[in-house]
Design a protein around this motif. Structure first.
Motif, mmCIF file in Angstrom:
data_model
loop_
_atom_site.group_PDB
_atom_site.id
_atom_site.type_symbol
_atom_site.label_atom_id
_atom_site.label_comp_id
_atom_site.label_asym_id
_atom_site.label_seq_id
_atom_site.Cartn_x
_atom_site.Cartn_y
_atom_site.Cartn_z
ATOM 1 N N UNK A 1 57.988 20.402 -16.930
ATOM 2 C CA UNK A 1 58.703 21.458 -16.178
ATOM 3 C C UNK A 1 60.183 21.115 -16.055
ATOM 4 N N UNK A 2 60.473 19.855 -15.732
ATOM 5 C CA UNK A 2 61.880 19.451 -15.591
ATOM 6 C C UNK A 2 62.606 19.625 -16.920
ATOM 7 N N UNK A 3 61.916 19.267 -17.981
ATOM 8 C CA UNK A 3 62.530 19.371 -19.304
ATOM 9 C C UNK A 3 62.851 20.835 -19.645
ATOM 10 N N UNK A 4 61.896 21.721 -19.343
ATOM 11 C CA UNK A 4 62.123 23.144 -19.632
ATOM 12 C C UNK A 4 63.318 23.659 -18.830
ATOM 13 N N UNK A 5 63.423 23.212 -17.596
ATOM 14 C CA UNK A 5 64.548 23.642 -16.763
ATOM 15 C C UNK A 5 65.868 23.076 -17.311
ATOM 16 N N UNK A 6 65.862 21.820 -17.724
ATOM 17 C CA UNK A 6 67.090 21.237 -18.296
ATOM 18 C C UNK A 6 67.520 22.025 -19.543
ATOM 19 N N UNK A 7 66.530 22.437 -20.320
ATOM 20 C CA UNK A 7 66.862 23.160 -21.550
ATOM 21 C C UNK A 7 67.523 24.510 -21.209
ATOM 22 N N UNK A 8 66.967 25.183 -20.201
ATOM 23 C CA UNK A 8 67.550 26.476 -19.798
ATOM 24 C C UNK A 8 68.975 26.262 -19.277
ATOM 25 N N UNK A 9 69.169 25.180 -18.530
ATOM 26 C CA UNK A 9 70.515 24.896 -17.999
ATOM 27 C C UNK A 9 71.483 24.558 -19.123
ATOM 28 N N UNK B 1 63.477 10.608 -17.019
ATOM 29 C CA UNK B 1 62.390 11.563 -17.317
ATOM 30 C C UNK B 1 61.508 11.828 -16.118
ATOM 31 N N UNK B 2 61.413 10.868 -15.203
ATOM 32 C CA UNK B 2 60.514 11.043 -14.050
ATOM 33 C C UNK B 2 61.291 11.218 -12.745
ATOM 34 N N UNK B 3 62.599 11.465 -12.866
ATOM 35 C CA UNK B 3 63.454 11.656 -11.680
ATOM 36 C C UNK B 3 63.253 10.507 -10.688
ATOM 37 N N UNK B 4 63.427 9.299 -11.183
ATOM 38 C CA UNK B 4 63.175 8.108 -10.357
ATOM 39 C C UNK B 4 64.387 7.175 -10.300
ATOM 40 N N UNK B 5 65.584 7.740 -10.356
ATOM 41 C CA UNK B 5 66.787 6.884 -10.430
ATOM 42 C C UNK B 5 66.849 5.849 -9.302
ATOM 43 N N UNK B 6 66.542 6.298 -8.071
ATOM 44 C CA UNK B 6 66.694 5.394 -6.926
ATOM 45 C C UNK B 6 65.568 4.381 -6.764
ATOM 46 N N UNK B 7 64.497 4.562 -7.524
ATOM 47 C CA UNK B 7 63.397 3.593 -7.416
ATOM 48 C C UNK B 7 63.767 2.292 -8.110
ATOM 49 N N UNK B 8 64.573 2.392 -9.136
ATOM 50 C CA UNK B 8 64.968 1.285 -9.999
ATOM 51 C C UNK B 8 63.747 0.705 -10.722
ATOM 52 N N UNK B 9 63.394 1.357 -11.794
ATOM 53 C CA UNK B 9 62.268 0.876 -12.592
ATOM 54 C C UNK B 9 62.522 1.169 -14.077
ATOM 55 N N UNK B 10 62.593 0.107 -14.828
ATOM 56 C CA UNK B 10 62.828 0.249 -16.269
ATOM 57 C C UNK B 10 62.128 -0.873 -17.007
#
Ligand SMILES: Cc1ncc(COP(=O)(O)O)c(C=O)c1O
Length: 393
Positions: free
Chosen positions: A293-301, A240-249
């Motif tokens: 904003x990212x979510x809206x873009x994913x929905x359009x895609x 959700x926060x485009x943080x894959x490479x940070x490694x935080x869960x």
């Protein structure tokens, strides 16, 4: 010699991962072809600037020492507030475990609860990591087959017959990877009721729940009071926060389970990177506009890709409720999913993951990630249509 010495469960572990397919695609890129990457399960957006800045500030401030194994208190407080606000789940910092990415929660859960011979019910199609780890433990993954006809949604009717005296754990994943399907509220409630008197733990993987495109609210099974103690909730910042490479869960669980996970964390990685945890605080405390904003873009895609796939003759694709994956059916073309994924890569230069990676009886399906821009998706649809025409002509 090594094979004899190894844990035999480790020997037949193989996942066709996005990492592996990306490497395979490189061969075509090195030959000068433009590969469209639809294999990766990660947002193409950059991490929102305020979050990155919070990480940098913490680094400069000297937050570079070990942290408490279960996470720093201010982040655990923010996570407690967050799960209450977004999921209706009651939690306090004692219920929270912060981990490097969300995946370790799976590891700790299986190590703690699953013995050889135990059964774990997993979604099918589902995230392949579940079955790999379960088999590693010498336990048995029991696939709960969801169907395209039911939009790949899990139901109590499909779950109930699979539960036996050996069932230790049930994994729910809503929205699901690779189909984007959700578990409807009435089904979550029915599953919770069915489990009321059973000694079965639920692992609720909610990593995609902010990326949900429907109107009806999805609910966390942990928000149902009698399920709170039996549920290990998994979530994190990667998707959700485009943080894959940070490694935080993180995981949310009963305090007594958290106490048992503590030594596993100390023994494996001591703690989660300290300054990154401050970026996590900013992610949850700061403005949420970028997520929206990212979510809206994913929905359009999603609408573009799934609409386009359904326009290609003999292809059908269920509209995913959430996440950023489409799971189209190419069965008419008569190819296995490995063969199909390779064919698409070699002829259309589109990389994807074969459906069979995600469970049993999934030949003819492929997973496309729509975490790439609309120009790429349009181009992928054009290429796909033209190479598929050649398959049976
Ligand atoms: C269903 C599911 N659960 C958990 C994860 C793990 O996320 P992380 O990258 O935070 O470890 C992923 C990542 O792909 C996923 O798809």
């Amino acid at each position: 010699m090594f094979k004899k010495l190894m844990n035999q469960n480790a020997l037949d572990m193989h996942i066709v991962s996005g990492f592996e397919v990306k490497q395979k695609a490189k061969k075509f890129e090195d030959q000068g072809n433009k590969v469209i990457h639809l294999e990766l399960g990660e947002p193409d957006f950059n991490t929102p600037a305020n979050i990155t800045q919070a990480g940098i500030d913490a680094l400069i401030r000297g937050e570079t020492h070990y942290a408490q194994p279960l996470g720093i208190l201010p982040l655990k407080e923010e996570i407690s507030k967050y799960v209450k606000k977004y999921k209706g789940v009651e939690a306090n910092p004692g219920n929270v475990i912060v981990t490097p990415g969300a995946k370790p929660i799976l590891f700790y859960t299986f190590l703690t609860f699953v013995k050889p011979g135990d059964e774990v019910i997993i979604p099918n199609p589902g995230f392949p990591i579940y079955s790999v780890l379960i088999k590693y433990m010498g336990a048995i993954p029991i696939p709960l087959r969801t169907t395209e006809e039911n939009k790949f949604r899990m139901t109590l009717e499909d779950l109930e017959p699979l539960v036996t005296s050996k069932t230790k754990l049930i994994i729910l994943n809503s929205p699901n990877n690779p189909t984007g399907s959700i578990i409807e509220k009435k089904e979550v409630e029915a599953i919770a009721e069915f489990l009321r008197d059973k000694d079965i733990i639920v692992l609720s993987d909610e990593i995609y729940d902010r990326l949900y495109y429907g109107d009806e609210k999805i609910i966390s099974i942990a928000s149902i009071p009698h399920m709170r103690e039996k549920t290990i909730l998994l979530d994190g910042f990667s998707k959700s926060y485009a943080m894959t490479g940070w490694r935080l869960g993180y995981g949310i669980m009963h305090e007594s389970i958290a106490k048992v996970f503590n030594p596993l964390i100390v023994a494996s990685n001591s703690c989660t990177n300290t300054f990154i945890q401050y970026a996590g605080i900013e992610a949850y405390k700061g403005p949420q506009d970028d997520v929206e904003k990212m979510k809206a873009e994913f929905k359009a895609r999603r609408d573009l890709l799934v609409g386009g796939l359904n326009d290609i003759p003999h292809v059908s694709c269920v509209l995913p409720d959430g996440a950023f994956y489409a799971f189209p059916n190419f069965k008419w073309f008569g190819k296995g999913s490995d063969e199909l994924s390779n064919y698409i890569l070699e002829n259309a230069y589109i990389s994807s993951l074969p459906g069979s990676t995600f469970g049993v009886d999934l030949e003819g399906y492929v997973r496309f990630s729509f975490a790439t821009d609309r120009v790429n998706l349009n181009e992928a649809l054009n290429r796909l249509e033209s190479v598929l025409k050649k398959v049976k002509s």
